[in-house]
Design an enzyme around this catalytic site. Structure first.
Site, PDB file in Angstrom:
ATOM      1  N   LYS A 192       0.832  -1.206   0.000  1.00 53.56           N
ATOM      2  CA  LYS A 192       0.000   0.000   0.000  1.00 53.56           C
ATOM      3  C   LYS A 192       0.870   1.261   0.000  1.00 53.56           C
ATOM      4  O   LYS A 192       0.540   2.258  -0.640  1.00 53.56           O
ATOM      5  CB  LYS A 192      -0.930   0.019   1.234  1.00 53.56           C
ATOM      6  CG  LYS A 192      -1.975  -1.090   1.234  1.00 53.56           C
ATOM      7  CD  LYS A 192      -3.293  -0.620   0.668  1.00 53.56           C
ATOM      8  CE  LYS A 192      -4.208  -1.738   0.181  1.00 53.56           C
ATOM      9  NZ  LYS A 192      -4.527  -2.758   1.187  1.00 53.56           N
ATOM     10  N   LYS A 202      -4.289 -11.920  -8.885  1.00 54.34           N
ATOM     11  CA  LYS A 202      -5.598 -12.274  -8.343  1.00 54.34           C
ATOM     12  C   LYS A 202      -6.671 -11.305  -8.815  1.00 54.34           C
ATOM     13  O   LYS A 202      -6.377 -10.179  -9.209  1.00 54.34           O
ATOM     14  CB  LYS A 202      -5.542 -12.296  -6.814  1.00 54.34           C
ATOM     15  CG  LYS A 202      -5.385 -10.923  -6.169  1.00 54.34           C
ATOM     16  CD  LYS A 202      -5.865 -10.935  -4.726  1.00 54.34           C
ATOM     17  CE  LYS A 202      -6.087  -9.515  -4.225  1.00 54.34           C
ATOM     18  NZ  LYS A 202      -6.984  -9.364  -3.131  1.00 54.34           N
ATOM     19  N   LYS A 225     -10.739  -5.691  -6.626  1.00 51.84           N
ATOM     20  CA  LYS A 225     -11.333  -4.397  -6.992  1.00 51.84           C
ATOM     21  C   LYS A 225     -10.252  -3.449  -7.470  1.00 51.84           C
ATOM     22  O   LYS A 225     -10.377  -2.806  -8.508  1.00 51.84           O
ATOM     23  CB  LYS A 225     -12.018  -3.766  -5.768  1.00 51.84           C
ATOM     24  CG  LYS A 225     -13.343  -4.370  -5.438  1.00 51.84           C
ATOM     25  CD  LYS A 225     -13.987  -3.670  -4.264  1.00 51.84           C
ATOM     26  CE  LYS A 225     -13.469  -4.174  -2.932  1.00 51.84           C
ATOM     27  NZ  LYS A 225     -14.094  -5.394  -2.443  1.00 51.84           N
TER      28      LYS A 225
END
Ligand code: ADP
Ligand code: TRP
Length: 328
Positions: A111, A194, A197
């Site tokens: 992140k 994967k 969103k």
């Protein structure tokens, strides 16, 4: 009876990865365990500090849980921010969590890399908040996808560290639960990685037939196998993995044989895959629309869930305050 806790952040609609990684287990587990399934709205603030429409996003996940078959009569369904005891436990866990170990968490580092201008303390302490969610109800099992393994490891550390520091045997170490004993990673259709969103490669449970077809037909493929029984490259393997998840075993076997015999036509395979995904999503999609129009029922579900979750959390916090030694 064993206890189960899990949650999903309200940052968009649920996709096939969420369903097969987590929600499918919720539906199975609610039959035999004491289940708490929540909407992790506090967690969503770590990456979405100015949520455009938090209330609507929470409503979306609630409708989608229900449409998938999570049953408020069997499981406690609630919104995280309705349970004010969670941040108190989070505070205590933060006192015993070290900056170094939090900084080493892979998803934190990821992140930071993606969004270097929003490295907030909430993001760093994501694992302690997640641990608080879980141990506040003394969960034995936590149904999650493969990407949550490290957060689960941290939750076990923090639970056992609490016991160690205060010299008690109070919190259990929660274990991950995977539907078929194996950690699930639903792949994306863009050739690698994967479905997610934020990856922008997701098929949502609420997608209509045309959207599903368009997304599947766009999936990355190659020129086809050049040898009998050859190993599949990642993009092709992903297509087969999706088919294994949503289609009948006989359909999967048929296309797998076609691949092995070098007779595969990816166009046909994708058409079949799109049809099977649509057959899976269509009834869920219809129910999502029904729930969305029924605010009164949704409110009732959330109130009922909040009451049960708060009662369970309150009991834990009373014990924890006693263990740490606060005066009453
Ligand atoms: P996203 O990655 O789309 O933001 P979340 O991180 O909110 O989804 O995940 C919610 C739940 O769904 C978690 O239990 C997570 O492990 C699971 N999950 C998400 N994507 C996948 C995937 N592609 N395969 C398996 N499980 C997944
Ligand atoms: N970290 C989880 C995710 O990104 C969401 C989550 C928050 C969670 N608290 C939890 C999952 C507690 C299981 C248990 O998907």
């Amino acid at each position: 009876m064993q206890t189960v806790v899990s949650g999903i952040r309200p940052t968009g609609n649920l996709h096939l990865g969420n369903y097969f990684g987590a929600v499918k287990s919720f539906i199975k587990m609610q039959e035999e365990y004491n289940c708490f399934f929540f909407i992790a709205d506090w967690h969503s603030l770590t990456t979405h500090p100015h949520p455009d429409n938090l209330r609507n996003n929470v409503k979306t996940i609630l409708c989608e849980y229900l449409a998938c078959g999570v049953d408020p009569e069997k499981a406690t369904i609630y919104v995280q921010s309705d349970v004010k005891q969670i941040p108190e436990l989070y505070l205590y866990l933060n006192m015993n969590a070290y900056i170094g170990e939090l900084e080493r968490v892979t998803s934190f580092k990821e992140k930071v890399r993606q969004n270097p201008n929003n490295v907030n303390a909430g993001l760093l302490t994501y694992p302690t908040l997640m641990c608080a969610d879980i141990i506040i109800h003394h969960a034995d099992k936590v149904p999650v996808g493969k990407d949550q393994e490290q957060n689960m490891e941290m939750a076990r550390h923090f639970a056992s560290r609490f016991n160690q520091i205060y010299g008690v045997e109070y919190f259990k170490e929660p274990e991950s639960f995977y539907f078929n004993q194996k950690a699930v990673k639903v792949p994306g259709l863009d050739g690698s990685g994967k479905m997610g969103k934020s990856e922008g490669n997701a098929i949502y449970l609420c997608d209509d037939e045309a959207t599903i077809r368009k997304k599947v037909m766009k999936a990355v493929t190659d020129a086809g196998p050049t040898q009998m029984n050859q190993e599949k490259p990642e993009a092709i393997r992903n297509l087969f993995t999706l088919m294994e998840i949503v289609s009948e075993p006989s359909t999967y076997d048929y296309f797998n044989d076609q691949y092995n015999n070098m007779a595969i036509r990816y166009g046909d395979m994708k058409k079949q895959l799109a049809a099977d995904i649509n057959a899976f999503c269509a009834p869920i999609r219809e129910r999502i629309l029904e729930y969305q129009a029924n605010d009164e029922f949704l409110q009732k579900v959330a109130n009922m869930g909040a009451e049960k979750a708060c009662a369970s959390a309150q009991k834990t916090l009373e014990d924890v305050r006693e263990i740490i030694g606060f005066h009453r």
